[in-house]
Write a protein that holds these residues in place. Structure first.
Motif, PDB file in Angstrom:
ATOM      1  N   ASN A   1      28.164  77.711  76.308  1.00  0.00           N
ATOM      2  CA  ASN A   1      27.205  78.432  75.480  1.00  0.00           C
ATOM      3  C   ASN A   1      26.311  79.215  76.435  1.00  0.00           C
ATOM      4  O   ASN A   1      25.429  78.656  77.079  1.00  0.00           O
ATOM      5  CB  ASN A   1      26.380  77.449  74.645  1.00  0.00           C
ATOM      6  CG  ASN A   1      25.449  78.140  73.665  1.00  0.00           C
ATOM      7  OD1 ASN A   1      24.926  79.223  73.959  1.00  0.00           O
ATOM      8  ND2 ASN A   1      25.240  77.524  72.521  1.00  0.00           N
TER       9      ASN A   1
ATOM     10  N   ARG B   1      16.976  77.054  74.223  1.00  0.00           N
ATOM     11  CA  ARG B   1      17.435  75.955  73.374  1.00  0.00           C
ATOM     12  C   ARG B   1      16.563  75.810  72.148  1.00  0.00           C
ATOM     13  O   ARG B   1      16.994  75.305  71.110  1.00  0.00           O
ATOM     14  CB  ARG B   1      17.401  74.628  74.157  1.00  0.00           C
ATOM     15  CG  ARG B   1      18.417  74.537  75.258  1.00  0.00           C
ATOM     16  CD  ARG B   1      17.859  73.824  76.493  1.00  0.00           C
ATOM     17  NE  ARG B   1      17.302  72.526  76.164  1.00  0.00           N
ATOM     18  CZ  ARG B   1      16.123  72.091  76.591  1.00  0.00           C
ATOM     19  NH1 ARG B   1      15.364  72.884  77.344  1.00  0.00           N
ATOM     20  NH2 ARG B   1      15.696  70.896  76.291  1.00  0.00           N
TER      21      ARG B   1
ATOM     22  N   ASP C   1      23.664  73.654  70.925  1.00  0.00           N
ATOM     23  CA  ASP C   1      24.490  73.382  72.097  1.00  0.00           C
ATOM     24  C   ASP C   1      24.773  71.884  72.076  1.00  0.00           C
ATOM     25  O   ASP C   1      23.903  71.061  72.383  1.00  0.00           O
ATOM     26  CB  ASP C   1      23.793  73.783  73.397  1.00  0.00           C
ATOM     27  CG  ASP C   1      24.761  73.771  74.583  1.00  0.00           C
ATOM     28  OD1 ASP C   1      25.730  72.983  74.545  1.00  0.00           O
ATOM     29  OD2 ASP C   1      24.555  74.555  75.532  1.00  0.00           O
TER      30      ASP C   1
END
Length: 395
Positions: free
Chosen positions: A80, A236, A294
């Motif tokens: 990712n 994130r 992720d």
């Protein structure tokens, strides 16, 4: 297909049984002593985390390059790119060794047994919070080590039977799951404070960081806020390239009970920590879209084999970054963490009052003696240490 009356009856009984169980958990672990100064020691867990967690530092919001297949192979590693360079890593590879795995299990059992030494109700709220977060995170590590090498753990967030839903702990005679700790203890006892979610390690790159040290009553809120800031100011946690839609982690959707009015409550929460360019995007009032994921496990290299690349996925590069340790399990040149220190710390603990300082042990023993003499319950805060008594007399 319609359910029969009998089926509906059994479903209602099952729901009622679950509700009672949840209520019992909340009732059992809600009492606390606001005046308590009793502290639990976590030096063994500290030693493990310090030697086994690779802290990557604050996010630069850089994205990973598109890796190319190396010469001699058509295979390349898929990552990712948005989040591949972020998130602390844990040395799962080292814990394939049975002795190291048993070390963690012994620490877990020691934490479970704390209430046999001092009831959790005798601790203050901050001490309880540190205890539950440490037990939660250690248990996640142990469960994932048992599954390792696993590449992605998405199923653990979607299936009904997961490491988070299993009754795998026993505290004060009550069977608990990780979900029980979060939903029935932390969520209810700490007023649904969303900063709590950043203290619960999930095992995936797209989740909150595992820290290099254990939580304590003195550092728990500072560390939770630090984790919150790290996560929110990383790819994130938040990411946007325009004004109409603001991408956020799917973690917030899974934790939506902390944000009853999802859009407004989450926006207000993010605004407390976010800074830089993303702050400007958020201020524009966009729609929050929880689609950043992720699911890769936060290991160092084993789940993502090197294909000749010199990247964060390369085992040699990662071994250099974690550093060489000495003594115990980490002899010079091995690239292994120094788990020998943790083993020594754990072995040195006494069976009785093993997680309390000598001064606290003396007080606890006095309490036990008074309890026997008076045949009644005496709280720890009723007893002053001799040093405190001397200072009071002098004053």
């Amino acid at each position: 297909m319609k359910k029969s009356i009998t089926q509906l009856l059994w479903i209602n009984i099952a729901i009622a049984s679950f509700a009672v169980s949840a209520s019992e958990i909340s009732d059992k672990f809600s009492p606390y002593d606001a005046n308590s100064n009793i502290e639990i020691l976590y030096d063994d867990l500290d030693a493990v985390l310090k030697s086994s967690v690779l802290a990557v530092g604050h996010s630069t919001r850089a994205t990973a390059k598109d890796f190319k297949a190396s010469i001699g192979t058509r295979m390349k590693v898929r990552v990712n790119k948005l989040t591949a360079l972020e998130g602390n890593r844990f040395f799962y590879e080292q814990f394939q060794d049975d002795d190291n795995q048993k070390l963690l299990e012994d620490i877990q059992q020691s934490l479970e047994s704390v209430p046999s030494e001092v009831s959790l109700s005798k601790l203050n709220r901050d001490e309880q919070l540190a205890y539950w977060l440490n037990l939660y995170n250690l248990t996640v590590l142990i469960e994932l080590i048992d599954m390792y090498p696993i590449k992605k753990i998405e199923d653990e967030f979607e299936d009904d039977e997961t490491i988070f839903s299993k009754k795998i702990l026993n505290v004060e005679g009550m069977s608990l799951s990780l979900n029980d700790i979060e939903n029935e203890i932390l969520f209810k006892n700490y007023d649904a404070n969303p900063v709590i979610i950043y203290g619960m390690y999930q095992g995936n790159v797209g989740g909150p960081n595992i820290r290099k040290s254990a939580f304590t009553s003195n550092n728990v809120y500072d560390n939770l806020k630090s984790n919150a800031s790290d996560f929110i100011n990383s790819n994130r946690g938040t990411y946007s390239e325009g004004k109409s839609t603001f991408r956020v982690s799917s973690l917030y959707e899974r934790k939506e009970m902390y944000f009853p009015e999802f859009q407004s409550d989450l926006t207000a929460h993010l605004s407390k920590y976010i800074h830089g360019t993303m702050s400007n995007y958020l201020k524009a009032g966009p729609t929050l879209k929880p689609n950043i994921n992720d699911w890769k496990i936060t290991d160092l290299y084993k789940s993502q084999k090197s294909r000749g690349m010199s990247t964060a996925a390369n085992s040699a590069a990662l071994m250099d970054s974690i550093g060489r340790t000495s003594g115990g399990a980490g002899m010079p040149g091995t690239g292994s963490p120094n788990l020998g220190l943790a083993a020594e710390v754990f072995a040195d603990r006494g069976v009785t009052y093993g997680r309390f300082s000598p001064e606290q042990i003396e007080i606890l023993q006095k309490v036990d003696q008074l309890r026997l003499e008076n045949a009644g319950e005496v709280t720890i805060t009723d007893i002053k240490s001799e040093d405190t008594e001397t200072q009071t007399e002098e004053n």
